[in-house]
Design a protein around this motif. Sequence first.
Motif, mmCIF file in Angstrom:
data_model
loop_
_atom_site.group_PDB
_atom_site.id
_atom_site.type_symbol
_atom_site.label_atom_id
_atom_site.label_comp_id
_atom_site.label_asym_id
_atom_site.label_seq_id
_atom_site.Cartn_x
_atom_site.Cartn_y
_atom_site.Cartn_z
ATOM 1 N N LEU A 109 0.828 -1.208 0.000
ATOM 2 C CA LEU A 109 0.000 0.000 0.000
ATOM 3 C C LEU A 109 0.864 1.259 0.000
ATOM 4 O O LEU A 109 0.502 2.268 -0.622
ATOM 5 C CB LEU A 109 -0.934 -0.002 1.200
ATOM 6 C CG LEU A 109 -2.045 -1.053 1.205
ATOM 7 C CD1 LEU A 109 -2.893 -0.914 2.468
ATOM 8 C CD2 LEU A 109 -2.932 -0.946 -0.036
ATOM 9 N N LYS A 140 0.475 4.295 -2.559
ATOM 10 C CA LYS A 140 0.165 5.642 -2.063
ATOM 11 C C LYS A 140 1.180 6.647 -2.579
ATOM 12 O O LYS A 140 0.818 7.787 -2.933
ATOM 13 C CB LYS A 140 0.161 5.634 -0.533
ATOM 14 C CG LYS A 140 -0.166 6.977 0.107
ATOM 15 C CD LYS A 140 -1.599 7.403 -0.180
ATOM 16 C CE LYS A 140 -2.069 8.498 0.771
ATOM 17 N NZ LYS A 140 -1.288 9.728 0.718
ATOM 18 N N LEU A 142 0.167 7.619 -5.995
ATOM 19 C CA LEU A 142 -1.000 8.506 -5.989
ATOM 20 C C LEU A 142 -0.623 9.928 -5.592
ATOM 21 O O LEU A 142 -1.268 10.901 -6.025
ATOM 22 C CB LEU A 142 -2.064 7.961 -5.033
ATOM 23 C CG LEU A 142 -2.898 6.796 -5.548
ATOM 24 C CD1 LEU A 142 -3.686 6.171 -4.412
ATOM 25 C CD2 LEU A 142 -3.840 7.250 -6.660
ATOM 26 N N ASP A 143 0.407 10.071 -4.774
ATOM 27 C CA ASP A 143 0.818 11.390 -4.314
ATOM 28 C C ASP A 143 1.607 12.149 -5.380
ATOM 29 O O ASP A 143 1.865 13.347 -5.220
ATOM 30 C CB ASP A 143 1.660 11.273 -3.037
ATOM 31 C CG ASP A 143 0.805 10.976 -1.814
ATOM 32 O OD1 ASP A 143 -0.406 11.286 -1.849
ATOM 33 O OD2 ASP A 143 1.341 10.425 -0.837
ATOM 34 N N ILE A 150 -9.583 3.626 -7.930
ATOM 35 C CA ILE A 150 -8.922 2.778 -6.942
ATOM 36 C C ILE A 150 -9.496 1.375 -7.112
ATOM 37 O O ILE A 150 -10.666 1.130 -6.864
ATOM 38 C CB ILE A 150 -9.195 3.288 -5.508
ATOM 39 C CG1 ILE A 150 -8.766 4.759 -5.350
ATOM 40 C CG2 ILE A 150 -8.481 2.398 -4.494
ATOM 41 C CD1 ILE A 150 -7.293 5.019 -5.585
ATOM 42 N N THR A 180 -8.309 1.409 4.103
ATOM 43 C CA THR A 180 -7.271 2.350 3.672
ATOM 44 C C THR A 180 -7.527 2.833 2.257
ATOM 45 O O THR A 180 -7.440 4.034 1.957
ATOM 46 C CB THR A 180 -5.884 1.695 3.758
ATOM 47 O OG1 THR A 180 -5.593 1.372 5.127
ATOM 48 C CG2 THR A 180 -4.802 2.621 3.214
ATOM 49 N N GLN A 181 -7.879 1.901 1.383
ATOM 50 C CA GLN A 181 -8.077 2.265 -0.025
ATOM 51 C C GLN A 181 -9.382 3.028 -0.241
ATOM 52 O O GLN A 181 -9.495 3.830 -1.161
ATOM 53 C CB GLN A 181 -7.969 1.006 -0.879
ATOM 54 C CG GLN A 181 -6.535 0.465 -0.858
ATOM 55 C CD GLN A 181 -6.369 -0.860 -1.580
ATOM 56 O OE1 GLN A 181 -5.890 -0.919 -2.710
ATOM 57 N NE2 GLN A 181 -6.778 -1.938 -0.921
ATOM 58 N N GLN A 187 -10.250 5.265 1.913
ATOM 59 C CA GLN A 187 -9.793 6.617 2.251
ATOM 60 C C GLN A 187 -9.128 7.276 1.043
ATOM 61 O O GLN A 187 -9.312 8.474 0.801
ATOM 62 C CB GLN A 187 -8.802 6.572 3.429
ATOM 63 C CG GLN A 187 -9.327 5.946 4.699
ATOM 64 C CD GLN A 187 -10.649 6.529 5.176
ATOM 65 O OE1 GLN A 187 -10.840 7.740 5.151
ATOM 66 N NE2 GLN A 187 -11.564 5.681 5.592
ATOM 67 N N TRP A 188 -8.361 6.485 0.289
ATOM 68 C CA TRP A 188 -7.764 7.025 -0.941
ATOM 69 C C TRP A 188 -8.837 7.496 -1.909
ATOM 70 O O TRP A 188 -8.717 8.558 -2.513
ATOM 71 C CB TRP A 188 -6.917 5.961 -1.632
ATOM 72 C CG TRP A 188 -5.725 5.480 -0.894
ATOM 73 C CD1 TRP A 188 -5.210 5.951 0.292
ATOM 74 C CD2 TRP A 188 -4.872 4.397 -1.280
ATOM 75 N NE1 TRP A 188 -4.105 5.230 0.650
ATOM 76 C CE2 TRP A 188 -3.869 4.282 -0.292
ATOM 77 C CE3 TRP A 188 -4.862 3.525 -2.367
ATOM 78 C CZ2 TRP A 188 -2.865 3.312 -0.371
ATOM 79 C CZ3 TRP A 188 -3.871 2.558 -2.449
ATOM 80 C CH2 TRP A 188 -2.885 2.462 -1.451
ATOM 81 N N SER A 189 -9.869 6.692 -2.065
ATOM 82 C CA SER A 189 -10.956 7.045 -2.973
ATOM 83 C C SER A 189 -11.554 8.394 -2.603
ATOM 84 O O SER A 189 -11.789 9.249 -3.467
ATOM 85 C CB SER A 189 -12.037 5.962 -2.934
ATOM 86 O OG SER A 189 -13.159 6.335 -3.705
ATOM 87 N N GLN A 194 -10.068 10.739 -0.642
ATOM 88 C CA GLN A 194 -9.045 11.783 -0.675
ATOM 89 C C GLN A 194 -8.770 12.279 -2.086
ATOM 90 O O GLN A 194 -8.657 13.486 -2.329
ATOM 91 C CB GLN A 194 -7.748 11.249 -0.054
ATOM 92 C CG GLN A 194 -6.589 12.249 -0.091
ATOM 93 C CD GLN A 194 -5.319 11.670 0.509
ATOM 94 O OE1 GLN A 194 -5.332 10.590 1.129
ATOM 95 N NE2 GLN A 194 -4.211 12.369 0.343
ATOM 96 N N TYR A 195 -8.661 11.343 -3.034
ATOM 97 C CA TYR A 195 -8.298 11.705 -4.404
ATOM 98 C C TYR A 195 -9.512 11.825 -5.328
ATOM 99 O O TYR A 195 -9.363 12.073 -6.511
ATOM 100 C CB TYR A 195 -7.302 10.685 -4.967
ATOM 101 C CG TYR A 195 -6.018 10.619 -4.187
ATOM 102 C CD1 TYR A 195 -5.027 11.575 -4.360
ATOM 103 C CD2 TYR A 195 -5.792 9.615 -3.246
ATOM 104 C CE1 TYR A 195 -3.845 11.523 -3.643
ATOM 105 C CE2 TYR A 195 -4.622 9.558 -2.514
ATOM 106 C CZ TYR A 195 -3.649 10.519 -2.716
ATOM 107 O OH TYR A 195 -2.482 10.474 -1.990
#
Length: 256
Positions: A77, A81, A84-85, A93, A116-117, A119-121, A123-124
Amino acid sequence: MNFIDTHSHLFLEEFAEDLPLVMQRAKAAGVSRIYMPNIDCSTIKPLLDTVAQYPDYCFPMIGLHPTSVNSDFREELKVMKELLDQSHPFVAIGEVGMDLYWDRTFINEQFEAFETQIQWSAQYRLPLVIHSRDSFEEVYQVIKRNEHKNLKGIFHSFTGTVEEAERLLQFDGFYLGINGVVTFKKSTLPEVLKNVPLERIVLETDSPYLTPAPNRGKRNESANVKDTLMKLAAIYQCSPENVADVTTMNALKIFS
């Protein structure tokens, strides 16, 4: 007539010998776009290499498949990440979620990776492409807990009941991914889908897996999404063109 394959793993070694021909057949069949979910860190490079060979036709996702979640999942992960940054090409995702069919050893790790993923969805602001096998209730509860994050995406390879479809479609931003399973002789999906609006469905292949009839047993590829489309036209008693138009519009809403 053009349509979209929202889930295809054409970057895998099963296509190493004839990928250009596979792409030609997809285009000839009417496939206008192919969306490609990642599996784990080992597939990121072949995924991005394939996308680079077919720009504006193939589109990549980033995610850790639940069957790849093990004791070092946080390291995997971390790599994703970091990508993605940076400035990145990822449109979703995926493929993420839960899979309790093969093994429950890493169930807690699967939950953590999924959360966690998600949260990525959020966030981005990228859609989620969710894998769920023998884990409907677990996946449903995780999405329910995160409903306030205004998530959207696809419940990939939906093969559930009418009740399960109704529960998933309570999440307004989500659609059901339908693939070759709907063409299998013993599939219950044709009856289930009579209770699901076409406006909440997208087409997919899951290539190289789940090949639709009449080619079941052979390697699947994106061109075969047309067989699923034709089956849906029969189920919904409408023209193939209508299925193509509606499912394409649905896919573009998700991956906007």
